[in-house]
Design a protein around this motif. Structure first.
Motif, mmCIF file in Angstrom:
data_model
loop_
_atom_site.group_PDB
_atom_site.id
_atom_site.type_symbol
_atom_site.label_atom_id
_atom_site.label_comp_id
_atom_site.label_asym_id
_atom_site.label_seq_id
_atom_site.Cartn_x
_atom_site.Cartn_y
_atom_site.Cartn_z
ATOM 1 N N ARG A 70 0.893 -1.390 0.008
ATOM 2 C CA ARG A 70 -0.108 -0.201 0.157
ATOM 3 C C ARG A 70 0.889 1.232 0.027
ATOM 4 N NH1 ARG A 70 -2.876 -1.012 4.292
ATOM 5 N NH2 ARG A 70 -4.419 -2.133 3.085
ATOM 6 N N ALA A 71 1.890 1.266 0.893
ATOM 7 C CA ALA A 71 2.864 2.501 0.818
ATOM 8 C C ALA A 71 3.602 2.560 -0.463
ATOM 9 C CB ALA A 71 3.802 2.203 1.897
ATOM 10 N N HIS A 72 3.999 1.565 -0.946
ATOM 11 C CA HIS A 72 4.671 1.569 -2.295
ATOM 12 C C HIS A 72 3.925 2.169 -3.300
ATOM 13 C CE1 HIS A 72 7.447 -0.494 -5.566
ATOM 14 N NE2 HIS A 72 6.324 -0.259 -6.111
ATOM 15 N N GLN A 73 2.350 1.766 -3.486
ATOM 16 C CA GLN A 73 1.609 2.022 -4.493
ATOM 17 C C GLN A 73 1.208 3.638 -4.284
ATOM 18 O OE1 GLN A 73 0.438 0.355 -7.163
ATOM 19 N NE2 GLN A 73 -0.385 2.192 -7.766
ATOM 20 N N GLY A 74 1.272 3.826 -2.882
ATOM 21 C CA GLY A 74 0.859 5.385 -2.770
ATOM 22 C C GLY A 74 1.915 6.422 -3.237
ATOM 23 N N VAL A 75 3.313 5.913 -3.315
ATOM 24 C CA VAL A 75 4.207 6.634 -3.914
ATOM 25 C C VAL A 75 4.234 6.771 -5.440
ATOM 26 C CG1 VAL A 75 6.828 7.110 -4.465
ATOM 27 C CG2 VAL A 75 6.116 6.356 -2.141
ATOM 28 N N ILE A 76 3.946 5.420 -5.946
ATOM 29 C CA ILE A 76 3.693 5.518 -7.392
ATOM 30 C C ILE A 76 2.446 6.206 -7.808
ATOM 31 C CG2 ILE A 76 3.073 3.760 -9.323
ATOM 32 C CD1 ILE A 76 6.048 3.291 -8.307
ATOM 33 N N ASP A 77 1.237 6.354 -7.168
ATOM 34 C CA ASP A 77 0.387 6.978 -7.440
ATOM 35 C C ASP A 77 0.648 8.501 -7.660
ATOM 36 O OD1 ASP A 77 -1.452 4.912 -7.712
ATOM 37 O OD2 ASP A 77 -2.198 5.043 -5.879
ATOM 38 N N ALA A 78 1.358 9.078 -6.432
ATOM 39 C CA ALA A 78 1.845 10.340 -6.373
ATOM 40 C C ALA A 78 2.717 10.748 -7.569
ATOM 41 C CB ALA A 78 2.404 10.627 -4.981
ATOM 42 N N LEU A 79 3.525 9.884 -7.852
ATOM 43 C CA LEU A 79 4.293 10.014 -9.208
ATOM 44 C C LEU A 79 3.595 10.132 -10.531
ATOM 45 C CD1 LEU A 79 7.419 7.738 -8.437
ATOM 46 C CD2 LEU A 79 7.609 10.330 -8.569
ATOM 47 N N THR A 80 2.535 9.525 -10.321
ATOM 48 C CA THR A 80 1.691 9.330 -11.700
ATOM 49 C C THR A 80 0.967 10.498 -11.896
ATOM 50 O OG1 THR A 80 1.214 7.009 -11.562
ATOM 51 C CG2 THR A 80 -0.054 8.152 -12.787
ATOM 52 N N PRO A 87 7.408 1.972 -12.807
ATOM 53 C CA PRO A 87 7.479 1.220 -11.364
ATOM 54 C C PRO A 87 8.517 0.079 -11.499
ATOM 55 C CG PRO A 87 5.166 1.469 -12.427
ATOM 56 C CD PRO A 87 6.049 1.553 -13.376
ATOM 57 N N LEU A 88 9.133 -0.056 -10.387
ATOM 58 C CA LEU A 88 9.804 -1.244 -10.121
ATOM 59 C C LEU A 88 9.322 -2.277 -9.294
ATOM 60 C CD1 LEU A 88 13.596 0.286 -9.704
ATOM 61 C CD2 LEU A 88 12.268 -0.214 -11.696
ATOM 62 N N ARG A 89 9.585 -3.653 -9.199
ATOM 63 C CA ARG A 89 8.886 -4.622 -8.425
ATOM 64 C C ARG A 89 9.051 -4.317 -6.970
ATOM 65 N NH1 ARG A 89 11.432 -9.738 -11.363
ATOM 66 N NH2 ARG A 89 10.410 -9.439 -13.423
ATOM 67 N N LEU A 90 8.128 -4.450 -6.337
ATOM 68 C CA LEU A 90 7.919 -4.327 -4.781
ATOM 69 C C LEU A 90 9.028 -5.179 -4.201
ATOM 70 C CD1 LEU A 90 5.762 -3.667 -2.693
ATOM 71 C CD2 LEU A 90 5.459 -6.114 -2.332
ATOM 72 N N GLY A 91 9.784 -4.409 -3.233
ATOM 73 C CA GLY A 91 10.843 -5.081 -2.668
ATOM 74 C C GLY A 91 12.127 -4.667 -3.461
ATOM 75 N N THR A 92 12.329 -3.708 -4.192
ATOM 76 C CA THR A 92 13.644 -3.583 -4.941
ATOM 77 C C THR A 92 14.461 -2.450 -4.089
ATOM 78 O OG1 THR A 92 12.337 -3.519 -7.301
ATOM 79 C CG2 THR A 92 14.595 -2.449 -7.069
ATOM 80 N N VAL A 93 15.478 -3.130 -3.702
ATOM 81 C CA VAL A 93 16.292 -2.491 -2.454
ATOM 82 C C VAL A 93 17.926 -2.774 -2.943
ATOM 83 C CG1 VAL A 93 17.149 -2.608 -0.039
ATOM 84 C CG2 VAL A 93 14.870 -3.107 -0.596
ATOM 85 N N PHE A 94 18.591 -1.450 -2.620
ATOM 86 C CA PHE A 94 19.929 -1.576 -3.209
ATOM 87 C C PHE A 94 20.640 -1.043 -1.759
ATOM 88 C CE2 PHE A 94 17.810 -0.998 -7.055
ATOM 89 C CZ PHE A 94 18.379 -1.673 -7.749
#
Length: 263
Positions: A70-80, A87-94
């Motif tokens: 839900r938090a991930h999608q919230g940022v994507i929605d704001a960017l859209t 969008p990158l896959r859920l859990g893309t971490v570096f």
């Protein structure tokens, strides 16, 4: 920074600000890392939750996974709202900024090509459900009332079941034909489309049988026209093909149209 970098999306530089007080995964605000003219939008997240081992364990926790998604999608929605994100896959971490830059360099050509194709476009989702009564779902048509005290011969029973089976088959055929006509109409008003597998009713909780589960790539400038077209189809289905329910979702980032190019 000492935390890991959880990356939501890659996009072109954008001037419009994101919504105030926006938070992402782990309650952290999204930040931007610009490299080679591309922007990685990320949040700093704790290694205690997002390093490889704890992340793998968390992905088995449905409550944690739901909150993170839900938090991930919230940022994507704001960017859209302000740009065209990939969008990158859920859990893309570096581990650090260097890891993010390396990722951008490795996929730069694909990112640029996809951003060029998707610039100014959004995804709309359309689902069609065939809604039937419990009796129809069981046999295709409501059972004829039994006549008290009157036995039913084997031949009559088989004839009745055959009639019900034909009605059941015709009902689903009409539903498939309606979904096919709608998909063809929407494809003519979209730049691209994707047909997804029908949703499992047990998993989705949606009423009825899912006969169309599709995504459409539409320019923002034509989105209002596309929505009006779907709305007209809803009204027409009530009269011409009863029992059909049409659901529209979006606008979304173009998830369905970047997956193939990012693999």
């Amino acid at each position: 920074m000492t935390g890991l970098r959880y990356v939501y999306a890659v996009c072109r530089p954008f001037g419009a600000p994101l919504q105030a007080q926006l938070t992402g995964v782990a309650g952290a605000p999204p930040r931007q890392l610009v490299h080679h003219g591309l922007v990685a939008v990320f949040s700093e997240v704790p290694a205690s939750d997002f390093a490889e081992e704890p992340l793998r364990a968390h992905l088995e926790d449905l409550d944690w996974l739901t909150a993170t998604a839900r938090a991930h999608q919230g940022v994507i929605d704001a960017l859209t709202v302000v740009t065209t994100p990939l969008p990158l896959r859920l859990g893309t971490v570096f581990h650090d900024d260097s890891g993010v830059r390396t990722m951008i360099e490795a996929r730069e050509r694909v990112f640029r090509r996809t951003l060029e194709r998707l610039e100014g476009r959004v995804e709309w989702g359309v689902k069609v459900y065939a809604e039937v009564s419990p009796e129809q779902a069981q046999s295709g048509t409501p059972s004829a009332p039994a006549v008290s005290g009157q036995p039913v011969s084997g031949r009559d029973y088989l004839r009745r079941r055959s009639t019900q089976a034909r009605a059941h088959e015709n009902m689903w055929q009409q539903a498939e034909e309606f979904a096919g006509r709608l998909h063809a109409t929407l494809c003519a008003h979209a730049e691209d489309s994707r047909l997804h597998n029908p949703q499992n009713a047990t998993l989705s909780g949606a009423a009825g049988r899912n006969v169309l589960n599709a995504a459409y790539l539409v320019p923002r400038s034509r989105s209002e026209e596309f929505v009006e077209l779907v709305d007209r189809t809803k009204d027409e289905s009530k009269g011409g093909t009863p029992g059909m329910r049409v659901e529209l979702t979006g606008p979304w980032a173009a998830y369905s149209f970047v997956e193939e190019e990012q693999t």
